[in-house]
Design a protein around this motif. Structure first.
Motif, PDB file in Angstrom:
ATOM      1  N   UNK A   1       0.828  -1.205   0.000  1.00 34.25           N
ATOM      2  CA  UNK A   1       0.000   0.000   0.000  1.00 34.25           C
ATOM      3  C   UNK A   1       0.863   1.256   0.000  1.00 34.25           C
ATOM      4  N   UNK A   2       0.199   2.372  -0.263  1.00 37.53           N
ATOM      5  CA  UNK A   2       0.855   3.682  -0.232  1.00 37.53           C
ATOM      6  C   UNK A   2      -0.027   4.642   0.548  1.00 37.53           C
ATOM      7  N   UNK A   3       0.565   5.311   1.524  1.00 31.69           N
ATOM      8  CA  UNK A   3      -0.146   6.364   2.250  1.00 31.69           C
ATOM      9  C   UNK A   3       0.182   7.684   1.576  1.00 31.69           C
ATOM     10  N   UNK A   4      -0.858   8.461   1.246  1.00 36.94           N
ATOM     11  CA  UNK A   4      -0.628   9.733   0.560  1.00 36.94           C
ATOM     12  C   UNK A   4      -1.536  10.817   1.113  1.00 36.94           C
ATOM     13  N   UNK A   5      -1.148  12.060   0.842  1.00 33.19           N
ATOM     14  CA  UNK A   5      -1.888  13.235   1.294  1.00 33.19           C
ATOM     15  C   UNK A   5      -2.341  14.026   0.068  1.00 33.19           C
ATOM     16  N   UNK A   6      -3.546  14.521   0.115  1.00 29.10           N
ATOM     17  CA  UNK A   6      -4.116  15.317  -0.978  1.00 29.10           C
ATOM     18  C   UNK A   6      -3.163  16.421  -1.438  1.00 29.10           C
ATOM     19  N   UNK A   7      -2.992  16.516  -2.759  1.00 28.92           N
ATOM     20  CA  UNK A   7      -2.187  17.572  -3.396  1.00 28.92           C
ATOM     21  C   UNK A   7      -0.684  17.432  -3.142  1.00 28.92           C
ATOM     22  N   UNK A   8      -0.239  16.288  -2.643  1.00 33.91           N
ATOM     23  CA  UNK A   8       1.189  16.068  -2.437  1.00 33.91           C
ATOM     24  C   UNK A   8       1.679  14.951  -3.346  1.00 33.91           C
ATOM     25  N   UNK A   9       2.813  15.170  -3.999  1.00 37.60           N
ATOM     26  CA  UNK A   9       3.345  14.172  -4.919  1.00 37.60           C
ATOM     27  C   UNK A   9       4.034  13.035  -4.163  1.00 37.60           C
ATOM     28  N   UNK A  10       4.729  13.360  -3.076  1.00 37.76           N
ATOM     29  CA  UNK A  10       5.440  12.335  -2.310  1.00 37.76           C
ATOM     30  C   UNK A  10       4.451  11.481  -1.529  1.00 37.76           C
ATOM     31  N   UNK A  11       4.808  10.237  -1.306  1.00 37.40           N
ATOM     32  CA  UNK A  11       3.944   9.325  -0.555  1.00 37.40           C
ATOM     33  C   UNK A  11       4.810   8.359   0.251  1.00 37.40           C
ATOM     34  N   UNK A  12       4.158   7.595   1.093  1.00 32.05           N
ATOM     35  CA  UNK A  12       4.862   6.671   1.983  1.00 32.05           C
ATOM     36  C   UNK A  12       4.436   5.241   1.684  1.00 32.05           C
ATOM     37  N   UNK A  13       5.336   4.408   1.138  1.00 34.13           N
ATOM     38  CA  UNK A  13       4.990   3.005   0.891  1.00 34.13           C
ATOM     39  C   UNK A  13       4.830   2.248   2.209  1.00 34.13           C
ATOM     40  N   UNK A  14       3.807   1.412   2.277  1.00 33.13           N
ATOM     41  CA  UNK A  14       3.548   0.620   3.480  1.00 33.13           C
ATOM     42  C   UNK A  14       3.049  -0.765   3.085  1.00 33.13           C
ATOM     43  N   UNK A  15       3.625  -1.809   3.678  1.00 33.15           N
ATOM     44  CA  UNK A  15       3.041  -3.136   3.562  1.00 33.15           C
ATOM     45  C   UNK A  15       2.151  -3.335   4.771  1.00 33.15           C
ATOM     46  N   UNK A  16       0.840  -3.459   4.534  1.00 35.09           N
ATOM     47  CA  UNK A  16      -0.129  -3.462   5.617  1.00 35.09           C
ATOM     48  C   UNK A  16      -0.341  -4.850   6.212  1.00 35.09           C
ATOM     49  N   UNK A  17      -0.884  -4.853   7.444  1.00 30.52           N
ATOM     50  CA  UNK A  17      -1.274  -6.068   8.122  1.00 30.52           C
ATOM     51  C   UNK A  17      -2.459  -5.774   9.024  1.00 30.52           C
ATOM     52  N   UNK A  18      -3.061  -6.794   9.532  1.00 31.66           N
ATOM     53  CA  UNK A  18      -4.159  -6.633  10.478  1.00 31.66           C
ATOM     54  C   UNK A  18      -3.572  -6.267  11.831  1.00 31.66           C
ATOM     55  N   UNK A  19      -3.483  -4.956  12.108  1.00 34.19           N
ATOM     56  CA  UNK A  19      -2.821  -4.490  13.329  1.00 34.19           C
ATOM     57  C   UNK A  19      -3.107  -3.012  13.533  1.00 34.19           C
TER      58      UNK A  19
END
Length: 373
Positions: free
Chosen positions: A78-96
């Motif tokens: 997954x990728x966490x991102x913020x509106x109107x921002x090009x940079x994002x934070x990659x995340x491998x998610x889990x049930x936690x």
């Protein structure tokens, strides 16, 4: 020179799911300095094979904070991102319960907590940080050498880059062998797998925990290993028939029967390194074609006119084919091509006798095979 030189390396600053956690609900909370009230935040699931994206959750920021909930399968990229921002934070998610803390203007540097695999990833990043720093410096030096037209310096930097890459790969392999129960491992390996390490990576894959083998990165890794084993030196090349620039069918098997050795040359009009190598290939073709050396250019172009114009401009007088499907080329997939230029030298029976020969290496091989004739 490794394909990632001069390319922006994907920063593996991600949260990796625990191999023993169950799939299900997640909570992702965070506090980011500078995050404006009312800004939308998103958690987007990425398919690492086809690049497709699906929004798993979204919410609105308030007082620099946010909270996201939803369902994931362990190992989801997954990728966490913020509106109107090009940079994002990659995340491998889990049930936690997972938390992000940092500065919205430096989102990739955010601290992510919530799983044991995150600790594994942090340990890996610490082990390889020195290699990444060294390669970043070499990238900058390479750009300057290229601007100056200093070919000798470029070659010197490329050699240094490859040496560092080899050390980094050793570190990655050692880490992977000792972390076969973490989702981080197949994700790291699939980014580094190649002819030189496919056999060893296959042994590591066999040791993966069952849950890890079910993850998308592990499945991609297995697929890549299988392709590399089928296109290794000594294996029979896969036969195919494709369209020429004139729109007629040309079979690889037919071409093999017209010479002693045939080189599959995967390239494209838009590929700078390919075009730079073409003059060398032209000289070798002119020297050895009469002695039995053939070439089949397999283009990863998608624009037919640009493909044909490049053939004419570079004086590529050998046979050419393409399905004009860019990186979705079925012929590139058959041979596991993930970077170009890529070459496969086949004998008259279709056996692969060498791979990725360019420049002096290709000249020496052809001299060895045909020079005395």
């Amino acid at each position: 020179m490794k394909k990632n030189l001069l390319l922006t390396a994907f920063s593996v600053a991600a949260l990796i799911g625990n191999a023993y956690a169950q799939s299900g609900e997640f909570t992702l909370t965070g506090k980011l300095t500078g995050l404006e009230d009312g800004k939308k935040v998103f958690l987007i699931k990425k398919n690492i094979e086809n690049g497709k994206a699906d929004t798993l959750a979204s919410s609105t920021a308030k007082l620099n904070a946010f909270s996201l909930t939803g369902k994931v399968t362990n190992g989801d990229f997954c990728v966490f991102s913020v509106q109107d921002m090009r940079a994002s934070l990659p995340i491998f998610m889990e049930s936690a319960k997972i938390a992000i803390e940092g500065d919205v203007t430096k989102i990739r540097e955010s601290k992510v907590t919530g799983s044991k695999s995150q600790d594994d990833l942090n340990a890996y990043n610490q082990l390889t940080a020195k290699f990444n720093d060294q390669q970043k410096t070499l990238n900058e030096q390479y750009v300057e050498a290229r601007k100056a037209g200093d070919k000798a310096k470029m070659d010197e930097i490329a050699t240094q880059f490859d040496a560092i890459d080899a050390e980094k790969n050793k570190t990655t392999e050692a880490f992977a062998a000792s972390h076969t129960k973490s989702f981080v491992t197949p994700f790291l390996l699939v980014q580094n797998v190649g002819d030189e390490n496919a056999a060893q990576y296959s042994k590591i894959y066999d040791q993966f925990a069952p849950q890890v083998k079910e993850s998308a990165p592990a499945k991609s890794l297995k697929k890549r290993i299988d392709i590399l084993s089928k296109t290794a030196v000594g294996q029979q090349g896969t036969m195919f028939t494709a369209k020429t620039p004139e729109g007629t069918d040309l079979s690889l098997k037919e071409l093999l029967g017209k010479g002693k050795y045939t080189m599959l040359d995967f390239w494209a009009s838009w590929c700078g390194p390919c075009r730079a190598e073409n003059p060398n290939v032209v000289k070798l073709y002119e020297k050895y074609h009469a002695k039995g050396f053939n070439i089949l250019g397999v283009s990863l172009d998608r624009d037919e006119k640009k493909w044909k114009d490049a053939i004419a401009a570079d004086n590529l007088t050998w046979n050419h084919v393409s399905d004009l499907k860019y990186w979705q080329s079925e012929y590139a997939a058959m041979y596991g091509v993930q970077a170009i230029p890529a070459t496969f030298l086949l004998d008259a029976n279709g056996k692969i006798i060498a791979k990725n020969l360019r420049g002096e290496e290709l000249a020496k091989k052809l001299e060895e095979l045909l020079g005395s004739m």
